[in-house]
Scaffold this motif. Structure first.
Motif, PDB file in Angstrom:
ATOM      1  N   THR A 227       0.803  -1.232   0.000  1.00 32.63           N
ATOM      2  CA  THR A 227       0.000   0.000   0.000  1.00 32.63           C
ATOM      3  C   THR A 227       0.833   1.278   0.000  1.00 32.63           C
ATOM      4  N   ALA A 228       1.836   1.377   0.860  1.00 29.31           N
ATOM      5  CA  ALA A 228       2.536   2.651   1.059  1.00 29.31           C
ATOM      6  C   ALA A 228       3.708   2.870   0.121  1.00 29.31           C
ATOM      7  N   ASN A 229       4.396   1.798  -0.249  1.00 30.29           N
ATOM      8  CA  ASN A 229       5.636   1.974  -1.012  1.00 30.29           C
ATOM      9  C   ASN A 229       5.431   2.666  -2.349  1.00 30.29           C
TER      10      ASN A 229
ATOM     11  N   GLY B 209     -10.997   9.129  14.993  1.00 27.42           N
ATOM     12  CA  GLY B 209     -10.740   8.734  13.614  1.00 27.42           C
ATOM     13  C   GLY B 209      -9.365   8.162  13.374  1.00 27.42           C
ATOM     14  N   TYR B 210      -8.454   8.302  14.335  1.00 27.82           N
ATOM     15  CA  TYR B 210      -7.121   7.727  14.169  1.00 27.82           C
ATOM     16  C   TYR B 210      -7.245   6.209  14.193  1.00 27.82           C
ATOM     17  N   ASP B 211      -6.602   5.566  13.218  1.00 32.55           N
ATOM     18  CA  ASP B 211      -6.668   4.109  13.110  1.00 32.55           C
ATOM     19  C   ASP B 211      -5.486   3.656  12.264  1.00 32.55           C
ATOM     20  N   SER B 212      -4.538   3.007  12.894  1.00 31.98           N
ATOM     21  CA  SER B 212      -3.361   2.564  12.148  1.00 31.98           C
ATOM     22  C   SER B 212      -2.845   1.263  12.754  1.00 31.98           C
ATOM     23  N   THR B 213      -2.826   0.225  11.937  1.00 31.28           N
ATOM     24  CA  THR B 213      -2.266  -1.037  12.386  1.00 31.28           C
ATOM     25  C   THR B 213      -1.309  -1.570  11.331  1.00 31.28           C
ATOM     26  N   GLY B 214      -0.289  -2.250  11.801  1.00 27.45           N
ATOM     27  CA  GLY B 214       0.510  -3.026  10.880  1.00 27.45           C
ATOM     28  C   GLY B 214      -0.253  -4.299  10.543  1.00 27.45           C
ATOM     29  N   TRP B 215       0.032  -4.894   9.432  1.00 31.24           N
ATOM     30  CA  TRP B 215      -0.640  -6.130   9.058  1.00 31.24           C
ATOM     31  C   TRP B 215       0.174  -6.837   7.990  1.00 31.24           C
ATOM     32  N   PHE B 216      -0.104  -8.088   7.782  1.00 32.38           N
ATOM     33  CA  PHE B 216       0.507  -8.825   6.672  1.00 32.38           C
ATOM     34  C   PHE B 216      -0.455  -9.890   6.169  1.00 32.38           C
ATOM     35  N   GLY B 217      -0.317 -10.192   4.888  1.00 31.75           N
ATOM     36  CA  GLY B 217      -1.217 -11.152   4.264  1.00 31.75           C
ATOM     37  C   GLY B 217      -0.577 -11.797   3.052  1.00 31.75           C
ATOM     38  N   VAL B 218      -1.269 -12.777   2.515  1.00 30.91           N
ATOM     39  CA  VAL B 218      -0.751 -13.577   1.402  1.00 30.91           C
ATOM     40  C   VAL B 218      -1.327 -13.079   0.091  1.00 30.91           C
ATOM     41  N   VAL B 219      -0.447 -12.944  -0.911  1.00 31.05           N
ATOM     42  CA  VAL B 219      -0.860 -12.587  -2.263  1.00 31.05           C
ATOM     43  C   VAL B 219      -0.303 -13.608  -3.244  1.00 31.05           C
TER      44      VAL B 219
ATOM     45  N   LYS C  76      -4.905   4.546  -0.518  1.00 34.11           N
ATOM     46  CA  LYS C  76      -5.355   5.942  -0.598  1.00 34.11           C
ATOM     47  C   LYS C  76      -5.054   6.696   0.696  1.00 34.11           C
ATOM     48  N   LYS C  77      -5.296   6.044   1.806  1.00 34.37           N
ATOM     49  CA  LYS C  77      -5.079   6.683   3.108  1.00 34.37           C
ATOM     50  C   LYS C  77      -3.620   7.087   3.289  1.00 34.37           C
ATOM     51  N   TRP C  78      -2.691   6.147   3.044  1.00 32.03           N
ATOM     52  CA  TRP C  78      -1.284   6.429   3.293  1.00 32.03           C
ATOM     53  C   TRP C  78      -0.698   7.368   2.251  1.00 32.03           C
ATOM     54  N   ALA C  79      -1.249   7.387   1.057  1.00 27.25           N
ATOM     55  CA  ALA C  79      -0.780   8.344   0.050  1.00 27.25           C
ATOM     56  C   ALA C  79      -0.962   9.773   0.562  1.00 27.25           C
ATOM     57  N   LYS C  80      -2.106  10.042   1.222  1.00 28.63           N
ATOM     58  CA  LYS C  80      -2.360  11.381   1.755  1.00 28.63           C
ATOM     59  C   LYS C  80      -1.407  11.712   2.902  1.00 28.63           C
ATOM     60  N   VAL C  81      -1.184  10.735   3.790  1.00 31.34           N
ATOM     61  CA  VAL C  81      -0.284  10.963   4.921  1.00 31.34           C
ATOM     62  C   VAL C  81       1.131  11.237   4.430  1.00 31.34           C
ATOM     63  N   ILE C  82       1.592  10.452   3.479  1.00 34.57           N
ATOM     64  CA  ILE C  82       2.953  10.582   2.952  1.00 34.57           C
ATOM     65  C   ILE C  82       3.135  11.919   2.239  1.00 34.57           C
ATOM     66  N   GLN C  83       2.127  12.304   1.482  1.00 35.25           N
ATOM     67  CA  GLN C  83       2.200  13.587   0.771  1.00 35.25           C
ATOM     68  C   GLN C  83       2.249  14.753   1.753  1.00 35.25           C
ATOM     69  N   THR C  84       1.414  14.709   2.778  1.00 35.88           N
ATOM     70  CA  THR C  84       1.370  15.793   3.763  1.00 35.88           C
ATOM     71  C   THR C  84       2.688  15.879   4.539  1.00 35.88           C
ATOM     72  N   ALA C  85       3.245  14.714   4.898  1.00 34.96           N
ATOM     73  CA  ALA C  85       4.493  14.691   5.657  1.00 34.96           C
ATOM     74  C   ALA C  85       5.736  14.840   4.786  1.00 34.96           C
ATOM     75  N   ARG C  86       5.551  14.823   3.485  1.00 35.93           N
ATOM     76  CA  ARG C  86       6.634  14.951   2.508  1.00 35.93           C
ATOM     77  C   ARG C  86       7.722  13.883   2.744  1.00 35.93           C
ATOM     78  N   ILE C  87       7.257  12.653   2.924  1.00 37.25           N
ATOM     79  CA  ILE C  87       8.166  11.523   3.115  1.00 37.25           C
ATOM     80  C   ILE C  87       8.519  10.943   1.752  1.00 37.25           C
ATOM     81  N   ARG C  88       9.799  10.705   1.525  1.00 35.03           N
ATOM     82  CA  ARG C  88      10.253  10.139   0.254  1.00 35.03           C
ATOM     83  C   ARG C  88      11.454   9.228   0.514  1.00 35.03           C
TER      84      ARG C  88
END
Length: 339
Positions: free
Chosen positions: A114-116, A261-271, A325-337
């Motif tokens: 999602t985030a990368n 509204g804050y909600d953030s968990t790590g997770w992992f799954g199979v693809v 979509k959620k993390w794209a907004k966070v990353i853009q706002t925080a200017r993380i690259r």
């Protein structure tokens, strides 16, 4: 660490992630026990599971708990192949290039799936087009902790302290681009505070420096901090899931403690590679969910700080899309690259 119940969007994410887990807890186990679609002779040879984490970590440990059950039910060995690196990109890029037949799978997490895509200028795969989600395995909420010397005991007091001295309070996390990093950035954005983020190579080192007083705060996973919180060596301000977690029932969630509204968990799954036949995906999903419904496995996972989170392929796919979509907004706002 099941994904949390909350109002609005958080509640919908929770519903997507844990419908199957709820069925298992109430005895229905609909996903785990539902008949699989016809799959021909699949599998008729070993299955390679590319784990995008190093050996010994919680995700690797959880999958090794599941493998004996999967071997038994599938009738073929599931062979773990650890391929960590670049936030999961290394391992999943291998999976994306393999035949779409169900014999090579990937265990990925929020970063690579999602985030990368928002963190890296170039990606070796398209998380949406190159994979077919099979199912969530576990969710892993984090916790905001501090050294006992910090002049705060609640999240509200912590936020007030940060606002009183902007840019002076540091918070350690598990590394640049990790779910812990993004969770810390989301906390700072929603609390409207400026924190000095200090990246570490994993939760363990960040927690150790907080225990030693080298940093006042850390946002880390439960396995790295649970015993130290119980021993009084760390102050726990809040967990990052939208509701409290069974391992720390006395600690409120970030949302409950004031940041609605804050909600953030790590997770992992199979693809699986995109194009994997639907009956093969259904068979794999059914067996993974059945393993996650085993009470002994569930207890062992929770001892590691991981909450079983069985889902359907469709629910997992919808969750991946919403988190992207959620993390794209966070990353853009925080200017993380990341390079």
């Amino acid at each position: 660490m099941a994904a949390p119940l909350a109002r609005g969007k958080s509640a919908r994410r929770r519903q997507l992630l844990l419908a199957a887990a709820g069925a298992a807890l109430t005895g229905g186990t609909a996903l785990a026990q539902a008949p699989s679609a016809p799959t021909g002779d699949f599998p008729n040879r070993p299955i390679r599971l590319v784990v995008t984490f190093p050996p010994g970590g919680s995700a690797d440990a959880v999958m090794r708990m599941l493998v004996p059950r999967l071997n038994e039910k599938l009738g073929q060995p599931v062979v773990i192949d650890n391929k960590p690196g670049a936030g999961g990109n290394v391992g999943l890029s291998l999976v994306a290039k393999t035949p779409a037949d169900g014999y090579t799978l990937g265990l990925g997490a929020a970063g690579a799936l999602t985030a990368n895509v928002s963190l890296y200028p170039q990606m070796p795969f398209d998380p949406v087009k190159d994979f077919k989600p099979v199912g969530m395995v576990a969710a892993t909420p984090f916790v905001i902790v501090g050294h006992p010397s910090i002049a705060a005991r609640t999240q509200r007091e912590l936020i007030a302290l940060a606002k009183a001295s902007p840019g002076t309070l540091s918070i350690g996390h598990g590394g640049n681009g990790t779910a812990m990093h993004l969770s810390a950035a989301l906390f700072a954005q929603m609390a409207d505070v400026k924190l000095v983020e200090v990246p570490y190579r994993g939760s363990g080192p960040a927690a150790l420096d907080a225990i030693a007083g080298q940093i006042p705060l850390a946002l880390v996973d439960l396995p790295a901090s649970l015993q130290q919180i119980r021993a009084g060596k760390l102050v726990a301000f809040a967990v990052t899931s939208a509701q409290r977690v069974p391992m720390l029932p006395e600690v409120p969630s970030v949302a409950e403690a004031g940041l609605a509204g804050y909600d953030s968990t790590g997770w992992f799954g199979v693809v699986a590679p995109a194009g994997t036949p639907a009956p093969v995906v259904a068979r794999l999903n059914a067996e993974i969910n059945a393993a996650l419904g085993d009470e002994q496995i569930r207890a062992s996972m929770r001892n590691l700080g991981a909450e079983p989170a069985p889902t359907s392929p469709e629910a997992f796919e919808a969750y991946i899309q919403s988190e992207t979509k959620k993390w794209a907004k966070v990353i853009q706002t925080a200017r993380i690259r990341l390079d």
